[in-house]
Design a protein around this motif. Structure first.
Motif, PDB file in Angstrom:
ATOM      1  N   ALA B 364      54.169  58.991  47.430  1.00  0.00           N
ATOM      2  CA  ALA B 364      54.631  60.039  46.510  1.00  0.00           C
ATOM      3  C   ALA B 364      56.153  60.138  46.485  1.00  0.00           C
ATOM      4  CB  ALA B 364      54.036  61.377  46.921  1.00  0.00           C
ATOM      5  N   SER B 365      56.764  59.890  47.615  1.00  0.00           N
ATOM      6  CA  SER B 365      58.204  60.050  47.682  1.00  0.00           C
ATOM      7  C   SER B 365      58.957  58.806  47.202  1.00  0.00           C
ATOM      8  CB  SER B 365      58.583  60.411  49.115  1.00  0.00           C
ATOM      9  OG  SER B 365      59.889  60.085  49.366  1.00  0.00           O
ATOM     10  N   THR B 366      58.571  57.633  47.701  1.00  0.00           N
ATOM     11  CA  THR B 366      59.329  56.422  47.334  1.00  0.00           C
ATOM     12  C   THR B 366      58.868  55.825  46.013  1.00  0.00           C
ATOM     13  OG1 THR B 366      57.786  54.996  48.521  1.00  0.00           O
ATOM     14  CG2 THR B 366      59.690  55.798  49.755  1.00  0.00           C
ATOM     15  N   LYS B 367      57.625  56.113  45.604  1.00  0.00           N
ATOM     16  CA  LYS B 367      57.031  55.550  44.384  1.00  0.00           C
ATOM     17  C   LYS B 367      56.799  54.047  44.502  1.00  0.00           C
ATOM     18  CE  LYS B 367      57.995  59.559  42.273  1.00  0.00           C
ATOM     19  NZ  LYS B 367      58.326  60.412  43.448  1.00  0.00           N
ATOM     20  N   MET B 368      56.676  53.587  45.733  1.00  0.00           N
ATOM     21  CA  MET B 368      56.437  52.157  45.929  1.00  0.00           C
ATOM     22  C   MET B 368      55.163  51.911  46.714  1.00  0.00           C
ATOM     23  SD  MET B 368      60.037  50.190  46.400  1.00  0.00           S
ATOM     24  CE  MET B 368      59.222  48.595  46.336  1.00  0.00           C
ATOM     25  N   VAL B 369      54.317  51.033  46.184  1.00  0.00           N
ATOM     26  CA  VAL B 369      53.046  50.722  46.817  1.00  0.00           C
ATOM     27  C   VAL B 369      53.060  49.282  47.313  1.00  0.00           C
ATOM     28  CG1 VAL B 369      50.561  50.460  46.413  1.00  0.00           C
ATOM     29  CG2 VAL B 369      51.796  52.366  45.382  1.00  0.00           C
ATOM     30  N   HIS B 370      52.533  49.079  48.488  1.00  0.00           N
ATOM     31  CA  HIS B 370      52.433  47.730  49.053  1.00  0.00           C
ATOM     32  C   HIS B 370      51.248  47.007  48.429  1.00  0.00           C
ATOM     33  CE1 HIS B 370      51.979  44.452  51.892  1.00  0.00           C
ATOM     34  NE2 HIS B 370      53.108  44.803  52.477  1.00  0.00           N
ATOM     35  N   ILE B 371      51.449  45.769  48.096  1.00  0.00           N
ATOM     36  CA  ILE B 371      50.401  45.020  47.394  1.00  0.00           C
ATOM     37  C   ILE B 371      49.103  44.911  48.200  1.00  0.00           C
ATOM     38  CG2 ILE B 371      51.265  42.768  48.164  1.00  0.00           C
ATOM     39  CD1 ILE B 371      50.302  42.376  44.853  1.00  0.00           C
ATOM     40  N   ALA B 372      49.196  44.921  49.530  1.00  0.00           N
ATOM     41  CA  ALA B 372      47.965  44.845  50.335  1.00  0.00           C
ATOM     42  C   ALA B 372      47.137  46.117  50.136  1.00  0.00           C
ATOM     43  CB  ALA B 372      48.307  44.652  51.808  1.00  0.00           C
ATOM     44  N   GLU B 373      47.827  47.249  50.015  1.00  0.00           N
ATOM     45  CA  GLU B 373      47.114  48.503  49.742  1.00  0.00           C
ATOM     46  C   GLU B 373      46.475  48.450  48.364  1.00  0.00           C
ATOM     47  OE1 GLU B 373      50.805  50.870  50.190  1.00  0.00           O
ATOM     48  OE2 GLU B 373      49.542  52.309  51.263  1.00  0.00           O
ATOM     49  N   PHE B 374      47.242  47.950  47.425  1.00  0.00           N
ATOM     50  CA  PHE B 374      46.798  47.874  46.035  1.00  0.00           C
ATOM     51  C   PHE B 374      45.551  46.990  45.911  1.00  0.00           C
ATOM     52  CE2 PHE B 374      47.150  45.763  41.840  1.00  0.00           C
ATOM     53  CZ  PHE B 374      47.137  46.873  41.011  1.00  0.00           C
ATOM     54  N   THR B 375      45.606  45.822  46.546  1.00  0.00           N
ATOM     55  CA  THR B 375      44.488  44.883  46.450  1.00  0.00           C
ATOM     56  C   THR B 375      43.281  45.386  47.245  1.00  0.00           C
ATOM     57  OG1 THR B 375      46.082  43.101  46.209  1.00  0.00           O
ATOM     58  CG2 THR B 375      43.842  42.452  46.745  1.00  0.00           C
ATOM     59  N   ALA B 376      43.536  45.975  48.402  1.00  0.00           N
ATOM     60  CA  ALA B 376      42.425  46.513  49.199  1.00  0.00           C
ATOM     61  C   ALA B 376      41.681  47.570  48.374  1.00  0.00           C
ATOM     62  CB  ALA B 376      42.953  47.119  50.494  1.00  0.00           C
ATOM     63  N   ASP B 377      42.430  48.365  47.645  1.00  0.00           N
ATOM     64  CA  ASP B 377      41.835  49.399  46.802  1.00  0.00           C
ATOM     65  C   ASP B 377      40.998  48.765  45.676  1.00  0.00           C
ATOM     66  OD1 ASP B 377      41.676  52.154  45.648  1.00  0.00           O
ATOM     67  OD2 ASP B 377      42.898  51.242  44.060  1.00  0.00           O
ATOM     68  N   LEU B 378      41.494  47.661  45.128  1.00  0.00           N
ATOM     69  CA  LEU B 378      40.733  46.955  44.080  1.00  0.00           C
ATOM     70  C   LEU B 378      39.410  46.456  44.632  1.00  0.00           C
ATOM     71  CD1 LEU B 378      43.511  44.648  42.549  1.00  0.00           C
ATOM     72  CD2 LEU B 378      42.504  46.660  41.456  1.00  0.00           C
ATOM     73  N   ILE B 379      39.485  45.874  45.814  1.00  0.00           N
ATOM     74  CA  ILE B 379      38.273  45.304  46.417  1.00  0.00           C
ATOM     75  C   ILE B 379      37.297  46.428  46.765  1.00  0.00           C
ATOM     76  CG2 ILE B 379      37.384  44.033  48.412  1.00  0.00           C
ATOM     77  CD1 ILE B 379      40.041  42.462  48.417  1.00  0.00           C
ATOM     78  N   HIS B 380      37.854  47.512  47.294  1.00  0.00           N
ATOM     79  CA  HIS B 380      37.024  48.646  47.681  1.00  0.00           C
ATOM     80  C   HIS B 380      36.253  49.190  46.469  1.00  0.00           C
ATOM     81  CE1 HIS B 380      35.782  52.071  50.062  1.00  0.00           C
ATOM     82  NE2 HIS B 380      36.185  52.883  49.097  1.00  0.00           N
ATOM     83  N   HIS B 381      36.884  49.155  45.313  1.00  0.00           N
ATOM     84  CA  HIS B 381      36.228  49.648  44.100  1.00  0.00           C
ATOM     85  C   HIS B 381      35.543  48.545  43.313  1.00  0.00           C
ATOM     86  CE1 HIS B 381      38.863  53.145  44.881  1.00  0.00           C
ATOM     87  NE2 HIS B 381      37.860  53.813  44.333  1.00  0.00           N
ATOM     88  N   ASN B 382      35.451  47.393  43.951  1.00  0.00           N
ATOM     89  CA  ASN B 382      34.717  46.299  43.328  1.00  0.00           C
ATOM     90  C   ASN B 382      35.281  45.884  41.974  1.00  0.00           C
ATOM     91  OD1 ASN B 382      32.775  44.513  43.858  1.00  0.00           O
ATOM     92  ND2 ASN B 382      31.022  45.866  43.453  1.00  0.00           N
ATOM     93  N   LYS B 383      36.562  45.849  41.847  1.00  0.00           N
ATOM     94  CA  LYS B 383      37.168  45.561  40.552  1.00  0.00           C
ATOM     95  C   LYS B 383      37.538  44.092  40.358  1.00  0.00           C
ATOM     96  CE  LYS B 383      37.246  49.770  38.951  1.00  0.00           C
ATOM     97  NZ  LYS B 383      36.372  50.180  37.852  1.00  0.00           N
ATOM     98  N   ILE B 384      37.472  43.325  41.414  1.00  0.00           N
ATOM     99  CA  ILE B 384      37.747  41.894  41.228  1.00  0.00           C
ATOM    100  C   ILE B 384      36.620  41.089  41.840  1.00  0.00           C
ATOM    101  CG2 ILE B 384      40.269  41.811  40.976  1.00  0.00           C
ATOM    102  CD1 ILE B 384      40.545  41.507  43.957  1.00  0.00           C
ATOM    103  N   LYS B 385      36.384  39.922  41.238  1.00  0.00           N
ATOM    104  CA  LYS B 385      35.307  39.064  41.719  1.00  0.00           C
ATOM    105  C   LYS B 385      35.913  38.024  42.656  1.00  0.00           C
ATOM    106  CE  LYS B 385      31.434  36.525  39.915  1.00  0.00           C
ATOM    107  NZ  LYS B 385      31.012  35.629  38.859  1.00  0.00           N
ATOM    108  N   LEU B 386      35.321  37.917  43.813  1.00  0.00           N
ATOM    109  CA  LEU B 386      35.881  37.005  44.810  1.00  0.00           C
ATOM    110  C   LEU B 386      34.827  36.022  45.297  1.00  0.00           C
ATOM    111  CD1 LEU B 386      37.742  39.727  46.897  1.00  0.00           C
ATOM    112  CD2 LEU B 386      38.843  38.007  45.443  1.00  0.00           C
ATOM    113  N   ASP B 387      35.285  34.822  45.553  1.00  0.00           N
ATOM    114  CA  ASP B 387      34.399  33.820  46.141  1.00  0.00           C
ATOM    115  C   ASP B 387      35.034  33.343  47.448  1.00  0.00           C
ATOM    116  OD1 ASP B 387      32.850  31.729  46.872  1.00  0.00           O
ATOM    117  OD2 ASP B 387      33.250  30.492  45.104  1.00  0.00           O
TER     118      ASP B 387
END
Lengths: 173, 542
Positions: B364-387
């Protein structure tokens, strides 16, 4: 197999004395730490020294050892000494440092039972091990030299490719 | 007859009990243990104080005439400015909890590489001027005066600390030795002493945007080449938006990943992922270097280089910033950015993933998100297909990069991602990972080839743990989330655990990512054959 038995009986003292001799090549303030902490990852130098010590002794004593096993046990130890601030001679002289210890601890016993020839053979094995260590040391130094070259190349890998492309007049690759 | 020395005489390194106090033993500037000095022109261009030519191996370092006054004043100024520094100088009780935690100490066995004694080099000077006992009793209470050898010593050990902060994890008082190192480096800069490997990238980042000083148009072309490579592997050419206004997200990553092998494959992973998500984002050529070599130089330089991030977000109108896999970039963002350049531009919002709707309140303060957090969130919500089977030929472990692990607590997200893109994951021993992770041995601007030897000994604790899992569990790969790691871990692995390859997390994501309309994958992002697809090829389709 009398000789081997005598060697085995003295393993503990010889190994301990040799490990101490190696530790003594490091600054005084550091030796205490090396001696006391046992964790293989918290005190890796002591761990790799002890691993090398045990194998080195067994190989010298004439136990049935395969060269790859010996090499593997000495590997970390030699690699470490190859990149620490020592002269090459100082790095490897610790192998020979086992000799005076053997002469003090084992030689008299062997002489008493007329096993001098067997003892000399053991010392020769130590010389062979020193040569093996020398090979490993050189290999380690070469790996470091290669790493420097490779790193310079890798840092600009893309840049070189890009420049190449420009030279080739655009798209060709 | 001349006498040859015995092996014992050759090794004889020290007397049974040292004749000198540890503080009196001076370092030896042997090749391989110090970095090349910064060029005078570079320092001039950057308006650094007292630029001059000098050589670390020389007796005389050509210090400015009034060097002692400069240093004393600079030290006083910093004690005034940073309350933490004064505290760190005062409160250490020399309990020794940190002593054996430093990878430099473990690898070099040099007592002055114990964090406590490294800090003591500065503390002894502090004692003389700022403590009553030190003023009265001097040497008896561990106080000492400045002299030219002390300067050399400070320089030597300030560049044998990677500011990894493993020691501070164990300090019962929370003393951050990395900050002491940072201050010592600042002091050295006051008398014109800096290293080439740090100051050259600083200059390049200042003038051109990236650490190699590649002009913007060329930078774009190089990224496009990587997009071409993506097409070769997947049949899809990802877009490469640059300097475009009006996108939701600005993406910033270390420029090392654009130039250096194997970082480039991680960069390709980003391109593929963003393309697959149809992410509304842009790169910037001005803020094309997330890594901040200024943070290895001085407070002000770090601030200056960091300022580009918000400046570009403002110019391009990006609502928030997504940051790539980098080490110290994240320490700067997480710990200093607010103080340096905050608050963020007013139009920026608390980051919210456009794909999952997750709001990253932690940013909230820096407005910067780490890509590992971003991708982990995608995977958690099943938004990308992985093999993940595409990564079946590797047995991977994870190296926690010091700064993301200790300076921002990013421990589980990368592991979560890694476990979803790889089937074979093995942890290294407990006391060498997560918060206790061992540094690669070459962070904080020490990743230069002239000190390769020093790096190999400093990285030994990491290499040792890697070798252990290699031999015990057949690990043949190490993933990490730091561009410096991607550059420094390959030689370290070649030395201590030959056969282990190194990659960024998103290279593996890129390999496992099943994209809409992609061609059948037969090779990985390095364009090496995927071993497990050779059999089934009746006709090339998914």
């Amino acid at each position: 197999m009398l000789s081997l038995e005598i060697f085995r009986a003295h393993k503990k003292e010889v190994v301990a004395a040799w490990v101490e001799a190696v530790f003594a090549t490091y600054p005084f303030e550091t030796t205490g730490f090396l001696r006391t902490k046992q964790d293989p990852f918290g005190n890796p130098v002591a761990h790799m020294t002890r691993e090398a010590a045990s194998t080195l002794f067994d190989a010298v004593a004439g136990e049935d050892m395969h060269p790859p096993t010996v090499k593997n046990a000495l590997d970390r130890f030699i690699k470490l000494r190859a990149v620490q601030k020592f002269l090459p001679s100082q790095s490897l002289a610790v192998i020979h440092a086992m000799k005076p210890i053997l002469r003090e601890q084992v030689l008299p016993k062997m002489q008493d039972v007329g096993q001098l020839a067997a003892y000399l053979e053991a010392e020769s094995r130590l010389d062979s091990l020193a040569l093996l260590a020398f090979d490993m040391y050189c290999e380690a130094r070469e790996t470091v030299a290669e790493a420097r070259i490779k790193e310079i190349r890798n840092q600009h890998a893309q840049l070189a490719r890009w420049a190449q492309r420009l030279e080739d007049g655009g798209k060709a690759e | 007859m001349a006498k040859l020395p015995t092996p014992q005489m050759l090794v004889a390194s020290r007397p049974a009990f040292p004749e000198q106090d540890w503080l009196d033993i001076k370092p030896e500037f042997a090749p391989g243990s110090f970095c090349y000095p910064a060029k005078k022109e570079t320092m001039e261009l950057l308006h650094m104080p007292n630029p001059h030519d000098w050589d670390p191996a020389a007796e005389d370092w050509n210090l400015p005439e009034n060097w002692e006054k400069i240093l004393c004043d600079a030290f006083a100024e910093r004690l005034e400015k940073h309350r933490s520094l004064k505290l760190f100088m005062d409160i250490c009780v020399r309990c020794g909890a940190c002593a054996d935690k430093c990878h430099f100490f473990l690898g070099t066995n040099d007592p002055k590489n114990m964090p406590v004694l490294r800090a003591e080099l500065l503390r002894s000077l502090y004692r003389r001027d700022y403590t009553m006992l030190g003023k009265l009793l001097g040497k008896k209470v561990g106080a000492r005066s400045w002299d030219k050898d002390v300067v050399k010593e400070l320089f030597y050990y300030a560049y044998q600390c990677t500011e990894c902060r493993r020691c501070s994890l164990f300090c019962p008082y929370g003393i951050d030795t990395a900050e002491i190192t940072a201050i010592v480096r600042e002091l050295m800069h006051e008398v014109g002493l800096g290293t080439h490997w740090i100051m050259d990238p600083v200059k390049n980042c200042s003038f051109t945007g990236n650490h190699l000083g590649i002009q913007p148009h060329s930078f774009v072309e190089i990224v496009e080449m990587l997009a071409d490579d993506c097409e070769t592997v997947t049949g899809i050419r990802p877009k490469t938006p640059f300097n475009e206004k009006g996108h939701e997200i600005l993406f910033i990553t270390p420029s090392g990943d654009v130039f250096a092998d194997p970082g480039i494959y991680t960069f390709m992973g980003y391109l593929l992922l963003f393309h697959e998500l149809d992410l509304d984002y842009t790169f910037s050529t001005y803020a094309s270097e997330g890594g901040n070599f200024g943070s290895f130089t001085s407070f002000n330089m770090a601030k200056k280089l960091n300022a580009k991030m918000y400046a570009e977000a403002e110019r391009l109108g990006a609502k928030w910033i997504l940051g790539g896999e980098c080490g110290h970039m994240w320490r700067v963002i997480n710990q200093y950015m607010d103080t340096y350049n905050g608050p963020s531009p007013s139009h920026m919002i608390t980051p919210k993933s456009p794909i999952t709707g997750t709001v990253f309140k932690n940013a909230a303060s820096t407005k910067m998100v780490h890509i590992a957090e971003f991708t982990a969130d995608l995977i958690h919500h099943n938004k990308i297909k992985l093999d993940p089977s595409r990564n079946d030929h590797i047995v991977t472990t994870f190296h926690d990069s010091c700064n993301p692990a200790r300076a921002m607590g990013l421990l589980d997200e990368p592991r979560y991602v890694l476990k979803h893109v790889c089937n074979n994951f093995v942890e290294m021993p407990e006391n060498t990972i997560r918060e206790q992770t061992f540094c690669c041995g070459a962070g904080s601007g020490l990743n230069t080839e002239e000190i390769m030897e020093l790096r190999m000994r400093a990285g030994m604790p990491r290499g040792n743990a890697l070798r252990y899992v290699q031999q015990k569990f057949g690990v043949n790969h190490m993933a990490c989330v730091c561009a410096i790691d991607r550059a420094t871990l390959p030689p370290l692995a070649d030395y201590w655990a030959p056969g282990v390859t190194v990659s960024g997390l998103h290279e593996l994501v890129g390999n496992a990512l099943v994209m809409k309309g992609e061609a059948k994958r037969t090779m990985d992002l390095r364009q090496e054959d995927l071993p497990n697809v050779v059999d089934d090829e009746p006709e090339g389709e998914e």
